[in-house]
Design an enzyme around this catalytic site. Structure first.
Site, mmCIF file in Angstrom:
data_model
loop_
_atom_site.group_PDB
_atom_site.id
_atom_site.type_symbol
_atom_site.label_atom_id
_atom_site.label_comp_id
_atom_site.label_asym_id
_atom_site.label_seq_id
_atom_site.Cartn_x
_atom_site.Cartn_y
_atom_site.Cartn_z
ATOM 1 N N TRP A 1 0.784 -1.237 0.000
ATOM 2 C CA TRP A 1 0.000 0.000 0.000
ATOM 3 C C TRP A 1 0.814 1.284 0.000
ATOM 4 O O TRP A 1 0.239 2.376 -0.039
ATOM 5 C CB TRP A 1 -0.926 0.027 1.214
ATOM 6 C CG TRP A 1 -0.278 -0.337 2.529
ATOM 7 C CD1 TRP A 1 -0.386 -1.529 3.190
ATOM 8 C CD2 TRP A 1 0.572 0.477 3.354
ATOM 9 N NE1 TRP A 1 0.341 -1.498 4.370
ATOM 10 C CE2 TRP A 1 0.939 -0.277 4.495
ATOM 11 C CE3 TRP A 1 1.068 1.789 3.244
ATOM 12 C CZ2 TRP A 1 1.767 0.222 5.512
ATOM 13 C CZ3 TRP A 1 1.904 2.284 4.252
ATOM 14 C CH2 TRP A 1 2.230 1.502 5.365
ATOM 15 N N LYS B 1 -3.929 -7.384 -7.993
ATOM 16 C CA LYS B 1 -4.658 -7.197 -6.731
ATOM 17 C C LYS B 1 -3.953 -6.125 -5.900
ATOM 18 O O LYS B 1 -2.885 -6.357 -5.337
ATOM 19 C CB LYS B 1 -4.736 -8.498 -5.930
ATOM 20 C CG LYS B 1 -5.563 -8.308 -4.664
ATOM 21 C CD LYS B 1 -5.056 -9.211 -3.568
ATOM 22 C CE LYS B 1 -5.001 -8.671 -2.184
ATOM 23 N NZ LYS B 1 -5.368 -7.368 -1.824
ATOM 24 N N SER C 1 5.195 -7.620 2.435
ATOM 25 C CA SER C 1 6.069 -7.978 3.556
ATOM 26 C C SER C 1 6.753 -9.330 3.322
ATOM 27 O O SER C 1 6.275 -10.171 2.548
ATOM 28 C CB SER C 1 5.250 -8.035 4.840
ATOM 29 O OG SER C 1 4.306 -9.071 4.745
ATOM 30 N N THR D 1 4.434 -12.311 4.238
ATOM 31 C CA THR D 1 3.502 -12.723 3.177
ATOM 32 C C THR D 1 4.265 -13.301 1.992
ATOM 33 O O THR D 1 3.796 -14.243 1.341
ATOM 34 C CB THR D 1 2.613 -11.538 2.723
ATOM 35 O OG1 THR D 1 2.104 -10.871 3.881
ATOM 36 C CG2 THR D 1 1.451 -12.011 1.877
ATOM 37 N N GLU E 1 9.292 -9.018 -4.089
ATOM 38 C CA GLU E 1 9.911 -7.768 -3.619
ATOM 39 C C GLU E 1 9.393 -7.547 -2.217
ATOM 40 O O GLU E 1 8.229 -7.164 -2.039
ATOM 41 C CB GLU E 1 9.495 -6.595 -4.518
ATOM 42 C CG GLU E 1 10.007 -6.676 -5.939
ATOM 43 C CD GLU E 1 11.452 -6.227 -6.066
ATOM 44 O OE1 GLU E 1 11.964 -5.566 -5.154
ATOM 45 O OE2 GLU E 1 12.077 -6.572 -7.076
ATOM 46 N N CYS E 2 10.220 -7.810 -1.213
ATOM 47 C CA CYS E 2 9.697 -7.818 0.166
ATOM 48 C C CYS E 2 10.355 -6.730 1.014
ATOM 49 O O CYS E 2 10.813 -5.732 0.504
ATOM 50 C CB CYS E 2 9.880 -9.213 0.737
ATOM 51 S SG CYS E 2 8.966 -10.451 -0.208
ATOM 52 N N CYS F 1 10.044 0.685 1.559
ATOM 53 C CA CYS F 1 10.818 -0.547 1.705
ATOM 54 C C CYS F 1 12.307 -0.287 1.741
ATOM 55 O O CYS F 1 13.064 -1.033 2.354
ATOM 56 C CB CYS F 1 10.476 -1.501 0.562
ATOM 57 S SG CYS F 1 10.740 -0.774 -1.063
ATOM 58 N N LYS G 1 1.142 0.010 15.682
ATOM 59 C CA LYS G 1 2.313 -0.862 15.578
ATOM 60 C C LYS G 1 3.605 -0.035 15.671
ATOM 61 O O LYS G 1 4.549 -0.413 16.370
ATOM 62 C CB LYS G 1 2.234 -1.609 14.234
ATOM 63 C CG LYS G 1 3.290 -2.641 14.022
ATOM 64 C CD LYS G 1 3.027 -3.395 12.715
ATOM 65 C CE LYS G 1 4.330 -3.744 12.060
ATOM 66 N NZ LYS G 1 4.207 -4.209 10.692
ATOM 67 N N GLU H 1 11.605 -4.641 10.597
ATOM 68 C CA GLU H 1 11.186 -3.533 9.738
ATOM 69 C C GLU H 1 10.017 -2.819 10.414
ATOM 70 O O GLU H 1 8.952 -3.418 10.619
ATOM 71 C CB GLU H 1 10.742 -4.065 8.369
ATOM 72 C CG GLU H 1 10.377 -2.943 7.415
ATOM 73 C CD GLU H 1 9.834 -3.464 6.084
ATOM 74 O OE1 GLU H 1 9.090 -4.465 6.098
ATOM 75 O OE2 GLU H 1 10.149 -2.870 5.049
HETATM 76 P P1 NAD Z 1 1.523 -7.282 3.171
HETATM 77 O O1 NAD Z 1 2.446 -8.418 2.951
HETATM 78 O O2 NAD Z 1 0.725 -7.250 4.411
HETATM 79 O O3 NAD Z 1 0.469 -7.188 1.979
HETATM 80 C C1 NAD Z 1 0.887 -7.076 0.630
HETATM 81 C C2 NAD Z 1 -0.210 -7.598 -0.270
HETATM 82 O O4 NAD Z 1 -0.368 -8.989 -0.010
HETATM 83 C C3 NAD Z 1 -1.579 -6.960 -0.031
HETATM 84 O O5 NAD Z 1 -2.228 -6.781 -1.272
HETATM 85 C C4 NAD Z 1 -2.298 -8.000 0.808
HETATM 86 O O6 NAD Z 1 -3.698 -7.954 0.662
HETATM 87 C C5 NAD Z 1 -1.726 -9.282 0.220
HETATM 88 N N1 NAD Z 1 -1.795 -10.439 1.120
HETATM 89 C C6 NAD Z 1 -1.745 -10.438 2.467
HETATM 90 N N2 NAD Z 1 -1.847 -11.704 2.928
HETATM 91 C C7 NAD Z 1 -1.951 -12.518 1.833
HETATM 92 C C8 NAD Z 1 -2.077 -13.918 1.644
HETATM 93 N N3 NAD Z 1 -2.121 -14.757 2.670
HETATM 94 N N4 NAD Z 1 -2.138 -14.381 0.398
HETATM 95 C C9 NAD Z 1 -2.066 -13.567 -0.662
HETATM 96 N N5 NAD Z 1 -1.993 -12.215 -0.550
HETATM 97 C C10 NAD Z 1 -1.906 -11.705 0.689
HETATM 98 O O7 NAD Z 1 2.405 -5.971 3.027
HETATM 99 P P2 NAD Z 1 1.943 -4.455 3.197
HETATM 100 O O8 NAD Z 1 1.817 -4.153 4.659
HETATM 101 O O9 NAD Z 1 0.797 -4.179 2.306
HETATM 102 O O10 NAD Z 1 3.183 -3.671 2.597
HETATM 103 C C11 NAD Z 1 4.288 -3.331 3.364
HETATM 104 C C12 NAD Z 1 5.446 -4.257 3.060
HETATM 105 O O11 NAD Z 1 5.725 -4.210 1.666
HETATM 106 C C13 NAD Z 1 6.720 -3.851 3.751
HETATM 107 O O12 NAD Z 1 7.347 -4.992 4.257
HETATM 108 C C14 NAD Z 1 7.561 -3.255 2.647
HETATM 109 O O13 NAD Z 1 8.941 -3.312 2.846
HETATM 110 C C15 NAD Z 1 7.134 -4.077 1.474
HETATM 111 N N6 NAD Z 1 7.413 -3.387 0.211
HETATM 112 C C16 NAD Z 1 8.452 -3.855 -0.544
HETATM 113 C C17 NAD Z 1 8.800 -3.201 -1.722
HETATM 114 C C18 NAD Z 1 9.972 -3.680 -2.557
HETATM 115 O O14 NAD Z 1 10.091 -3.248 -3.701
HETATM 116 N N7 NAD Z 1 10.812 -4.549 -2.039
HETATM 117 C C19 NAD Z 1 8.070 -2.094 -2.137
HETATM 118 C C20 NAD Z 1 7.017 -1.659 -1.348
HETATM 119 C C21 NAD Z 1 6.694 -2.315 -0.168
#
Ligand code: NAD
Length: 524
Positions: free
Chosen positions: A176, A200, A254, A257, A276-277, A312, A362, A425
């Site tokens: 997000w 999604k 994250s 996930t 990309e986490c 990130c 958090k 993080e």
């Molecule tokens: P998140 O993992 O909670 O959610 C990401 C996406 O996954 C959302 O669309 C969510 O609905 C979906 N999701 C959640 N649980 C799922 C499941 N069980 N199965 C399938 N889809 C599922 O992450 P967030 O809080 O939305 O985003 C923040 C994280 O994203 C941070 O860790 C950040 O570092 C990372 N991020 C990484 C990059 C990169 O390029 N490396 C860029 C932006 C954000």
């Protein structure tokens, strides 16, 4: 006539979230299902989206259904199989995507407003960072569309060559913090290569994804090629990750996930994965640039607190050599203190709100943890109220939502490298300061992390910069190497290391990630 304020424009914007399937909007969770099925699924739970700015109810997102994912995947599969996009020449796809860049530019204020409303980032950040970055990502993919090369060889009468083709149907799941940018990072290489896509977005930032798909259709991407499904991770994300007809799952979110995505891919059709986490990036400042500390402090503050630290690649660990520690830290504190949380719709705001109440709590809990574990709080640490004299955007709920989710830029000194705030993080405006003696110690502390996304360093020594490039576990290292650093943008594609993910998405390497290759041996 007076130009309406951003708040007036926000109030005039209809905020609705609908799936975008086969070239048009459909009610979330309903897709193209029959009326009988609609009756069964229309009571699915919905998610309230509150304004980061003021806590008012902005919109509701249906938690979604497996059926809507099936419909979107079917739409993408049909489009892929009949070649309406995958069968075009690269020059034809290029022309359409160039038109999409033009449309993003033409609609940049609307798109920036959606990002500001959803995320709580300052409108100026959305206008001057998110939109240009999204356009440059798309331009980068476009530039490489017709530059795919494959290996070739011969031995006597035998000729061998590689053929590169789009992988098929791409499932993209994103977080997000930069909704439009993350959507473009997936859609640009996927579409440039000729794939079809089901995207999604996060249930916490759902506004811009459908609009991007709609603009893609207006630009000439055929209906069915770019689909968007909304909903929760547990229902819609899970269904997409496990779908047997998705060929490549491209995920940004994250690390927790991301690991579930690996399981989902393994339990279903062993789909390809791009991940990309998360990150916990070090910013290492050496004592060989004592005359540049103001400039370096500016970079440290920018990297730590950009997008309220919801980034990130945030440089959330400042590693500073002991000889310059006191001087540098004083400057970092002084500059960070200038960043005051403000109304994100104020065009002068440089620091906004956090995404939602859960995340806000958090981040505050991490700040408490830092204090408990013995770090010294040297700046901020508090939730603050921001003056929103002109009131809310949406309807104010009669529950306990705060009037916006604002936390001051926060800095901890004397942080134990093994403590929670140095290891996990936080994804918020919290910087941990750690002192080191020499290069070996700096590298050891920097690498004392499960992540490996990004690193930053300030040093005038080329030899040291080269060593850091070899020894740091990071997909990308940015080195500030002079008193007037040249900030050219070469943007080579990087790949995350360790538990920050895998695979490249930018540039030519990104297009290759969204393709498969067959080696043909012809024995004539
Ligand atoms: P998140 O993992 O909670 O959610 C990401 C996406 O996954 C959302 O669309 C969510 O609905 C979906 N999701 C959640 N649980 C799922 C499941 N069980 N199965 C399938 N889809 C599922 O992450 P967030 O809080 O939305 O985003 C923040 C994280 O994203 C941070 O860790 C950040 O570092 C990372 N991020 C990484 C990059 C990169 O390029 N490396 C860029 C932006 C954000």
């Amino acid at each position: 006539m007076k130009t309406p304020s951003w708040l007036e424009r926000a109030r005039d914007t209809r905020l609705q979230v609908r799936d975008f399937i086969n070239g048009h909007y459909v009610e979330c969770g309903l897709g193209n299902t029959s009326d009988d099925d609609k009756a069964l699924i229309s009571d699915s739970a919905s998610i309230n989206k509150y304004s980061p700015r003021d806590g008012s109810l902005l919109y509701q997102v249906d938690a979604g259904t497996v059926e809507s994912v099936d419909n979107a995947v079917q739409s993408a599969r049909d489009a892929f199989n009949d070649g309406r996009w995958s069968g075009l020449l690269s020059s034809q796809r290029k022309a359409v995507l160039q038109q999409l860049v033009t449309l993003i530019e033409a609609n940049h204020e609307e798109l920036a407003l959606l990002e500001c409303l959803d995320v709580g980032k300052p409108i100026s950040t959305a206008l001057h960072l998110d939109i240009p970055v999204a356009m440059s990502m798309l331009n980068s993919a476009i530039e490489h569309t017709d530059k795919i090369q494959s290996p070739a060889g011969s031995d006597g009468g035998t000729v061998a060559y590689g053929v590169r083709e789009p992988v098929g149907v791409v499932g993209a799941i994103i977080g997000w913090n930069f909704p439009l940018v993350l959507a473009v990072v997936k859609a640009a290489p996927a579409l440039a290569m000729g794939n079809s896509l089901v995207l999604k977005p996060s249930e916490f930032s759902s506004l811009s994804a459908g609009r991007l798909a709609e603009l893609a259709v207006e630009a000439g991407v055929p209906a069915g090629v770019f689909n968007v499904v909304h909903g929760s991770g547990a229902i819609v994300g899970d269904a997409l990750a496990k779908h047997p007809d998705i060929d490549l799952l491209s995920f940004t979110g994250s690390t927790v996930t991301g690991k579930q995505m690996m399981i989902a891919a393994g339990q279903s059709n062993m789909k390809r994965l791009l991940l990309e986490c998360g990150g916990k990036s070090p910013f290492i400042v050496f004592d060989d640039c004592p005359d540049n500390l103001d400039m370096i402090a500016g970079f440290v503050v920018q990297q730590a607190f950009l997008n309220q630290g919801e980034n990130c690649k945030a440089g959330s660990r400042l590693l500073v050599q002991e000889g310059i520690k006191e001087k540098l830290l004083a400057k970092v504190i002084e500059q960070a203190a200038q960043l005051k949380p403000q109304d994100p719709l104020d065009p002068n705001a440089g620091f906004g709100a956090l995404i939602n109440e859960g995340h806000f709590n958090k981040v505050l809990a991490y700040i408490e943890k830092g204090k408990e574990q013995g770090a010294t709080l040297v700046l901020g640490g508090n939730a603050v109220e921001v003056d929103l004299a002109e009131g809310c955007i949406g309807s104010k709920p009669d529950n306990s939502q705060r009037s916006g989710y604002y936390i001051e830029p926060t800095i901890f000194d004397h942080v134990d490298p093994n403590s929670t705030i140095a290891q996990e993080e936080i994804f918020g405006p919290v910087l941990s300061v750690i002192t080191f003696k020499d290069d070996d110690e700096a590298i050891a502390i920097a690498n004392n992390s499960c992540f490996g996304l990004q690193a930053y360093a300030a040093t005038q020594s080329v030899a040291r910069a080269q060593r850091l490039g070899r020894d740091l576990k990071a997909g990308n290292l940015m080195v500030i190497a002079s008193s007037t650093p040249n900030m050219g943008n070469v943007s080579l594609p990087s790949e995350p290391q360790q538990q920050s993910g895998m695979g490249a998405e930018m540039g030519l390497a990104g297009l290759l990630s969204y393709s498969v290759s067959t080696v043909v041996d012809i024995h004539a």
